[in-house]
Design a protein around this motif. Structure first.
Motif, PDB file in Angstrom:
ATOM      1  N   HIS A   1       0.872  -1.166   0.000  1.00 26.14           N
ATOM      2  CA  HIS A   1       0.000   0.000   0.000  1.00 26.14           C
ATOM      3  C   HIS A   1       0.917   1.226   0.000  1.00 26.14           C
ATOM      4  N   CYS A   2       0.949   1.940  -1.140  1.00 25.18           N
ATOM      5  CA  CYS A   2       1.972   2.970  -1.345  1.00 25.18           C
ATOM      6  C   CYS A   2       3.327   2.329  -1.078  1.00 25.18           C
ATOM      7  N   ASP A   3       4.228   2.992  -0.374  1.00 24.35           N
ATOM      8  CA  ASP A   3       5.500   2.385   0.021  1.00 24.35           C
ATOM      9  C   ASP A   3       5.543   2.205   1.539  1.00 24.35           C
ATOM     10  N   ASP A   4       4.384   1.865   2.104  1.00 23.04           N
ATOM     11  CA  ASP A   4       4.281   1.740   3.555  1.00 23.04           C
ATOM     12  C   ASP A   4       5.007   0.482   4.022  1.00 23.04           C
ATOM     13  N   GLN A   5       5.997   0.677   4.864  1.00 24.85           N
ATOM     14  CA  GLN A   5       6.817  -0.423   5.373  1.00 24.85           C
ATOM     15  C   GLN A   5       6.112  -1.143   6.521  1.00 24.85           C
ATOM     16  N   PRO A   6       6.500  -2.413   6.770  1.00 29.43           N
ATOM     17  CA  PRO A   6       7.440  -3.226   5.992  1.00 29.43           C
ATOM     18  C   PRO A   6       6.712  -4.013   4.897  1.00 29.43           C
ATOM     19  N   TYR A   7       7.441  -4.304   3.813  1.00 26.54           N
ATOM     20  CA  TYR A   7       6.901  -5.188   2.788  1.00 26.54           C
ATOM     21  C   TYR A   7       8.038  -5.798   1.984  1.00 26.54           C
ATOM     22  N   ASN A   8       7.709  -6.881   1.285  1.00 30.32           N
ATOM     23  CA  ASN A   8       8.662  -7.588   0.436  1.00 30.32           C
ATOM     24  C   ASN A   8       8.000  -7.937  -0.886  1.00 30.32           C
ATOM     25  N   GLY A   9       8.742  -8.603  -1.769  1.00 28.58           N
ATOM     26  CA  GLY A   9       8.233  -8.958  -3.085  1.00 28.58           C
ATOM     27  C   GLY A   9       7.738 -10.394  -3.136  1.00 28.58           C
ATOM     28  N   TRP A  10       6.443 -10.594  -2.869  1.00 30.28           N
ATOM     29  CA  TRP A  10       5.871 -11.937  -2.768  1.00 30.28           C
ATOM     30  C   TRP A  10       5.239 -12.385  -4.087  1.00 30.28           C
ATOM     31  N   ILE A  11       5.473 -13.650  -4.429  1.00 29.51           N
ATOM     32  CA  ILE A  11       4.822 -14.340  -5.546  1.00 29.51           C
ATOM     33  C   ILE A  11       4.391 -15.700  -5.032  1.00 29.51           C
ATOM     34  N   MET A  12       3.149 -16.092  -5.309  1.00 32.33           N
ATOM     35  CA  MET A  12       2.621 -17.357  -4.790  1.00 32.33           C
ATOM     36  C   MET A  12       1.863 -18.100  -5.884  1.00 32.33           C
ATOM     37  N   ALA A  13       1.932 -19.426  -5.830  1.00 33.22           N
ATOM     38  CA  ALA A  13       1.238 -20.280  -6.792  1.00 33.22           C
ATOM     39  C   ALA A  13       0.249 -21.180  -6.061  1.00 33.22           C
ATOM     40  N   TYR A  14      -0.914 -21.405  -6.697  1.00 29.48           N
ATOM     41  CA  TYR A  14      -1.979 -22.237  -6.136  1.00 29.48           C
ATOM     42  C   TYR A  14      -2.467 -23.216  -7.190  1.00 29.48           C
ATOM     43  N   ASP A  15      -2.745 -24.437  -6.775  1.00 32.25           N
ATOM     44  CA  ASP A  15      -3.313 -25.441  -7.668  1.00 32.25           C
ATOM     45  C   ASP A  15      -4.727 -25.015  -8.049  1.00 32.25           C
ATOM     46  N   GLN A  16      -5.014 -24.934  -9.339  1.00 30.64           N
ATOM     47  CA  GLN A  16      -6.320 -24.424  -9.752  1.00 30.64           C
ATOM     48  C   GLN A  16      -7.467 -25.368  -9.442  1.00 30.64           C
ATOM     49  N   ASN A  17      -7.187 -26.643  -9.196  1.00 32.88           N
ATOM     50  CA  ASN A  17      -8.252 -27.615  -8.939  1.00 32.88           C
ATOM     51  C   ASN A  17      -8.485 -27.906  -7.465  1.00 32.88           C
ATOM     52  N   THR A  18      -7.536 -27.509  -6.603  1.00 31.85           N
ATOM     53  CA  THR A  18      -7.702 -27.739  -5.162  1.00 31.85           C
ATOM     54  C   THR A  18      -7.570 -26.449  -4.364  1.00 31.85           C
ATOM     55  N   LEU A  19      -7.038 -25.412  -4.980  1.00 33.53           N
ATOM     56  CA  LEU A  19      -6.709 -24.137  -4.341  1.00 33.53           C
ATOM     57  C   LEU A  19      -5.622 -24.283  -3.276  1.00 33.53           C
ATOM     58  N   ALA A  20      -4.939 -25.419  -3.271  1.00 31.67           N
ATOM     59  CA  ALA A  20      -3.827 -25.603  -2.340  1.00 31.67           C
ATOM     60  C   ALA A  20      -2.627 -24.788  -2.806  1.00 31.67           C
ATOM     61  N   GLN A  21      -1.973 -24.141  -1.860  1.00 26.69           N
ATOM     62  CA  GLN A  21      -0.757 -23.399  -2.199  1.00 26.69           C
ATOM     63  C   GLN A  21       0.344 -24.392  -2.563  1.00 26.69           C
ATOM     64  N   THR A  22       0.983 -24.176  -3.720  1.00 28.32           N
ATOM     65  CA  THR A  22       1.995 -25.109  -4.205  1.00 28.32           C
ATOM     66  C   THR A  22       3.406 -24.553  -4.148  1.00 28.32           C
ATOM     67  N   SER A  23       3.552 -23.232  -4.123  1.00 30.15           N
ATOM     68  CA  SER A  23       4.890 -22.653  -4.090  1.00 30.15           C
ATOM     69  C   SER A  23       4.816 -21.200  -3.659  1.00 30.15           C
ATOM     70  N   VAL A  24       5.899 -20.737  -3.013  1.00 27.47           N
ATOM     71  CA  VAL A  24       6.007 -19.355  -2.547  1.00 27.47           C
ATOM     72  C   VAL A  24       7.407 -18.858  -2.855  1.00 27.47           C
ATOM     73  N   LEU A  25       7.516 -17.610  -3.278  1.00 31.33           N
ATOM     74  CA  LEU A  25       8.809 -16.981  -3.515  1.00 31.33           C
ATOM     75  C   LEU A  25       8.773 -15.554  -2.990  1.00 31.33           C
ATOM     76  N   ASP A  26       9.790 -15.176  -2.238  1.00 29.19           N
ATOM     77  CA  ASP A  26      10.025 -13.790  -1.838  1.00 29.19           C
ATOM     78  C   ASP A  26      11.268 -13.349  -2.596  1.00 29.19           C
ATOM     79  N   ILE A  27      11.127 -12.346  -3.466  1.00 32.30           N
ATOM     80  CA  ILE A  27      12.245 -11.949  -4.310  1.00 32.30           C
ATOM     81  C   ILE A  27      13.161 -10.915  -3.647  1.00 32.30           C
ATOM     82  N   THR A  28      12.864 -10.572  -2.381  1.00 33.44           N
ATOM     83  CA  THR A  28      13.788  -9.774  -1.562  1.00 33.44           C
ATOM     84  C   THR A  28      13.884 -10.403  -0.166  1.00 33.44           C
ATOM     85  N   PRO A  29      14.258 -11.681  -0.052  1.00 34.46           N
ATOM     86  CA  PRO A  29      14.170 -12.382   1.232  1.00 34.46           C
ATOM     87  C   PRO A  29      15.145 -11.879   2.288  1.00 34.46           C
ATOM     88  N   ASN A  30      16.256 -11.308   1.865  1.00 33.00           N
ATOM     89  CA  ASN A  30      17.241 -10.780   2.803  1.00 33.00           C
ATOM     90  C   ASN A  30      17.262  -9.260   2.814  1.00 33.00           C
TER      91      ASN A  30
END
Length: 500
Positions: free
Chosen positions: A203-232
């Motif tokens: 929301h704007c540049d309101d801290q704290p935040y990171n670069g999240w990307i997430m994947a979900y199975d389209q037939n179960t809606l189960a989360q299958t993978s997560v990536l933070d592109i600024t983890p450190n």
């Protein structure tokens, strides 16, 4: 029109439009035009997502329709008849019990309330009748807790499917856990190889935040993978002015992320701590989400520090082209706040060079081509890119031998203020190609149509007809299908077409 900008490459082109032509939409030279606003479909909140269309949907008790799907920041989903009647076929609210849509979190990017911000995606083969997938934000009225959920709704009734909705949670070591109140799902959803790909903005540049990307199975809606592109590090969120991540035929994902940490200590060509702030990223999801290649501007650290990042614009995967040596090139393109258009080779993105962009890592850079910066998505048609930068005209840049010409081949007479415009293309194959663009003027929006072969030739301008007026919306992308143009507004979808 089942996904943002019509296809997973995000080209914005519909080459099957046989009704609208460069002649019959013309109200600039025709005093009695056949084309204009037909009506508005009222909804209960701001329409930030691009409206989607699925043809030939059997609605229980109401027959078979071409259906327009609209989502609002009030957490509502509508199905309308997309043709002459505009009748409401069904409406559902995805707010949970004891909840409301979220407040704007002290940020004006989405005013008043936050519900469904990003463009959903439709899979006509999922579930018994086809499914529309979306992300909705809400707030518990007692605890004040914020919630993000993935929903899968039946196209014919709006009923929840696959045991949904599913609440979004995530962790990615060594960074902090995903905090739902700190994020909105701004960029359009990507459906790729059975996975729903979600990307997250702050929301704007309101801290704290990171670069999240997430994947979900389209037939179960189960989360299958997560990536933070600024983890450190921090920041690196994905806005793209609402443009969804792009993908190629090999299943690779491409996106632009915003200002954030980039590790200038490079090991094996990659940042030593896995921080990719302000990058043009290539991701794989074949064995979990991971960055497989990238491009960073040479001055990426100073760009992030001055909030002049790439993340304000979106990425596009281009059709293959042949260069001057008869080599087939696989390219992608993107632009952001620094005003440069970056063309990258998808087989070798170029990574990072600390001294220059040109000839060292980027395939091609048009420096300063968009002087005011890019807060939108381009469109593509017939070896031409159409960019609508801030305080710039809509411009056409032509490809020759897999390189962009340094100067635009044509431009509109109008200048587009902030945030520029995300154009869409309609054509019947290669004929009757029209570039559609929405201009935000602060209160009244304007729908423009141009001849795609020469943007100086304006075909339609809604501001010249009082009856065609509509309220503007900052980041809307027009949808064109079956002789109609659909434009989201703060409280409706304005529908344009040939008049009876």
């Amino acid at each position: 029109m089942l996904t943002y900008h019509n296809d997973i490459g995000r080209t914005g082109q519909d080459l099957t439009e046989s009704i609208l032509t460069t002649t019959n939409i013309n109200n600039v030279t025709n005093p009695t035009p056949a084309f204009g606003k037909l009506y508005e479909l009222g909804v209960d909140g701001l329409v930030d997502a691009q409206p989607l269309i699925k043809t030939q949907v059997a609605i229980p008790g109401k027959g078979t329709h071409n259906v327009l799907y609209v989502v609002t920041e009030n957490d509502s989903v509508y199905a309308f008849d997309a043709d002459s009647s505009g009748a409401a076929l069904w409406q559902v609210s995805v707010v949970g019990s004891g909840e409301t849509p979220s407040d704007p979190r002290g940020c004006s990017q989405v005013p008043n309330q936050i519900g469904i911000t990003s463009t959903p995606v439709v899979d006509p083969t999922a579930g018994p009748h086809g499914t529309i997938y979306l992300v909705a934000m809400s707030k518990n009225t007692k605890s004040g807790a914020y919630i993000q959920r993935i929903h899968a709704l039946d196209l014919t009734t709006g009923a929840e499917e696959f045991g949904g909705p599913v609440t979004v949670t995530a962790t990615f070591a060594p960074g902090p856990a995903f905090s739902p109140g700190q994020y909105k799902e701004r960029a359009g959803l990507l459906l790729l190889n059975g996975q729903i790909i979600t990307t997250w903005a702050s929301h704007c540049d309101d801290q704290p935040y990171n670069g999240w990307i997430m994947a979900y199975d389209q037939n179960t809606l189960a989360q299958t993978s997560v990536l933070d592109i600024t983890p450190n590090g921090s920041e690196g969120a994905i806005w793209q002015a609402g443009g969804g991540p792009a993908a190629d035929s090999s299943g690779n994902i491409y996106l632009l992320d915003g200002n954030g940490t980039f590790d200038t200590s490079i090991v094996g060509g990659f940042p030593s701590k896995g921080d990719f702030g302000n990058g043009f990223l290539k991701l794989s999801n074949s064995s979990g989400l991971q960055v497989t290649d990238f491009f960073e501007p040479y001055d990426t650290v100073s760009e992030s520090n001055s909030d002049a990042d790439l993340g304000s614009g979106g990425a596009m995967v281009l059709p293959d082209m042949t260069d001057s040596t008869n080599t087939t090139r696989h390219l992608a393109v993107g632009a952001g706040k620094d005003g440069n258009i970056y063309l990258v080779d998808r087989t070798n993105m170029g990574k990072w060079n600390s001294t220059s962009n040109n000839n060292l890592n980027a395939y091609q850079v048009l420096t300063g081509a968009l002087n005011g910066g890019e807060w939108a998505m381009p469109a593509y048609f017939n070896f031409t890119l159409y960019y609508g930068g801030v305080s710039e005209p809509l411009q056409a840049f032509a490809f020759s031998q897999a390189k962009l010409g340094a100067m635009p081949t044509s431009s509109s007479s109008e200048t587009y203020g902030y945030p520029g415009t995300s154009p869409s293309i309609s054509a019947n194959g290669t004929s009757n190609a029209i570039v559609w663009a929405v201009q935000a003027n602060g209160s009244a929006g304007v729908l423009h149509a141009y001849d795609a072969t020469n943007l100086a030739t304006e075909l339609y301008n809604s501001s010249t007809v009082p009856a065609d007026s509509f309220s503007d919306n900052k980041f809307i992308t027009p949808t064109i299908a079956n002789g109609k143009v659909y434009v989201g507004t703060p409280s409706s979808v304005a529908v344009f077409g040939l008049k009876p």
